[in-house]
Design a protein around this motif. Structure first.
Motif, short mmCIF file in Angstrom:
data_model
loop_
_atom_site.label_atom_id
_atom_site.label_comp_id
_atom_site.label_asym_id
_atom_site.label_seq_id
_atom_site.Cartn_x
_atom_site.Cartn_y
_atom_site.Cartn_z
N SER A 1 -17.82 50.74 42.62
CA SER A 1 -17.57 51.02 44.04
C SER A 1 -16.99 52.43 44.22
N ASN A 2 -16.00 52.76 43.39
CA ASN A 2 -15.39 54.11 43.46
C ASN A 2 -16.42 55.18 43.13
N PHE A 3 -17.26 54.91 42.14
CA PHE A 3 -18.30 55.86 41.73
C PHE A 3 -19.24 56.13 42.91
N ASP A 4 -19.69 55.07 43.58
CA ASP A 4 -20.61 55.22 44.70
C ASP A 4 -19.98 56.04 45.83
N GLN A 5 -18.70 55.79 46.10
CA GLN A 5 -18.01 56.55 47.15
C GLN A 5 -17.89 58.02 46.76
N LEU A 6 -17.56 58.29 45.50
CA LEU A 6 -17.42 59.68 45.05
C LEU A 6 -18.75 60.42 45.06
N VAL A 7 -19.84 59.72 44.74
CA VAL A 7 -21.16 60.34 44.78
C VAL A 7 -21.46 60.81 46.20
N GLU A 8 -21.13 59.97 47.18
CA GLU A 8 -21.36 60.32 48.58
C GLU A 8 -20.54 61.55 48.99
N VAL A 9 -19.26 61.56 48.61
CA VAL A 9 -18.39 62.70 48.95
C VAL A 9 -18.87 63.97 48.24
N ALA A 10 -19.24 63.84 46.98
CA ALA A 10 -19.71 65.00 46.21
C ALA A 10 -20.99 65.56 46.83
#
Length: 153
Positions: free
Chosen positions: A119-128
């Motif tokens: 979940s954290n990975f998916d959120q960070l991908v979006e922000v990146a």
């Protein structure tokens, strides 16, 4: 410089960047590039942690009483040992704290941590992705402004 809020992140509009000076654009691009690099490092750390948890989760099927193994005392020091009880595991819950759990509870803990990391990975991908787009847009506008300022050939 106007900005709008979206998802808790500050989003800059392309029209706002076109009104900025060269120095401001350079600063925006450099900051966005730094942010993207930090986010990439975080993504790599999450990938590594997830891979370790998956390996740990799958390796629990091989544990049986009396199995010989190497026990870590420090990051670089291991001593030989024998598994005494295959039904109990120690789970590292962070900052050096361990909790004894049954094997099923330990596997469940690993699964929950893997899901949290995903979940954290998916959120960070979006922000990146948003930061990368911002950096690219700032770079395009910066190049266009520099081209306008350069003497024509």
């Amino acid at each position: 410089m106007a900005s709008s809020r979206g998802g808790g992140q500050q989003v800059m509009r392309m029209g706002d960047m076109e009104k900025m000076s060269l120095e401001q654009l350079k600063a925006v691009k450099e900051q966005a590039d730094v942010d993207v690099n930090l986010l990439q490092d975080s993504l790599n750390n999450i990938r590594t942690a997830t891979a370790r948890l998956r390996l740990l989760h799958s390796s629990t099927t091989f544990l049986r009483q009396g199995k010989k193994m190497l026990v870590p005392l420090t990051a670089s020091l291991y001593v030989p040992g024998t598994l005494d009880d295959a039904d109990k595991v120690l789970v590292d819950i962070g900052t050096g704290y361990f909790v004894e759990k049954t094997m099923a509870e330990g596997k469940d803990y690993c699964e929950r941590k893997i899901n949290l990391l995903k979940s954290n990975f998916d959120q960070l991908v979006e922000v990146a992705s948003k930061k990368k787009t911002l950096a690219d847009e700032a770079g395009v506008i910066l190049q266009a402004k520099l081209k306008q300022l350069s003497p024509s050939n």
